[in-house]
Design a protein around this motif. Sequence first.
Motif, mmCIF file in Angstrom:
data_model
loop_
_atom_site.group_PDB
_atom_site.id
_atom_site.type_symbol
_atom_site.label_atom_id
_atom_site.label_comp_id
_atom_site.label_asym_id
_atom_site.label_seq_id
_atom_site.Cartn_x
_atom_site.Cartn_y
_atom_site.Cartn_z
ATOM 1 N N ILE A 1 0.866 -1.187 0.000
ATOM 2 C CA ILE A 1 0.000 0.000 0.000
ATOM 3 C C ILE A 1 0.895 1.227 0.000
ATOM 4 N N VAL B 1 -4.227 -6.898 4.044
ATOM 5 C CA VAL B 1 -4.482 -5.670 3.289
ATOM 6 C C VAL B 1 -5.963 -5.311 3.351
ATOM 7 N N ARG C 1 -7.373 -1.792 5.036
ATOM 8 C CA ARG C 1 -8.183 -0.848 4.265
ATOM 9 C C ARG C 1 -9.580 -0.692 4.854
ATOM 10 N N ASP D 1 -7.919 5.390 3.822
ATOM 11 C CA ASP D 1 -6.786 6.095 3.229
ATOM 12 C C ASP D 1 -5.736 6.497 4.255
#
Length: 223
Positions: free
Chosen positions: A48, A140, A144, A149
């Motif tokens: 990321i 991941v 998220r 973000d």
Amino acid sequence: MAASEYPVVLRFEGMNPDQIGRYEVHRLRKGGDLGHIDPNKPKPRRLIGSETWAQEALAEINLMKTQNFAYELADLDRRNRRKDIAKRVVEGPRDPWRASKHGPLREVILTANKEWFEKTASSDVLFDTQREDDFERTAVEWLRENFGDDVIHARADLDEQTYHIHAVIMPRATVERYGKTCAILQPSAHPLIQNYEDAQDSVGAKFASLVSTPFEFSPIVPK
């Protein structure tokens, strides 16, 4: 080996923005403690964030500081507080977070028992990467889903004894000050940072299909 020896490990550690540079040096394997690194294994894999995530994060934090300072000076000017303006100009911009010994950022570390990664779910075949792939995908997704973000960086470390994932959380928030909306960093804005028991439950539920045993949760810092 008993299934109970395959826990998932979740750890939070505090981080100050001035530690990002050293973090990057180690990520790139250019410094820090490299004694446990195996040069014959693949280097860390970015999951990321961009390759320049560190510079971008520091630039964003600096923008927060300067913008909030401009709002403060404008508010003092509006109220004709000349002495206060002179004092604050000398002092300069303030950090956009509440001071603490742990800093405003959080590093997240996710891993599991080394031997769990080395075995497939259905056989004793060693060094199959399917479990790493499944763990990586799940981690991941969890990052998220819970931090959005604000996960500005994540990577998989492949060149150490045990596969593991590092992530950096920049907890953005806003407050009303000086008649403006000011950007700040506030770790407690995220429920899973504010409440470690919730983080424990969240990771346990997310990884249940991979590791159906209790996991180890090692929070290093308070909210």
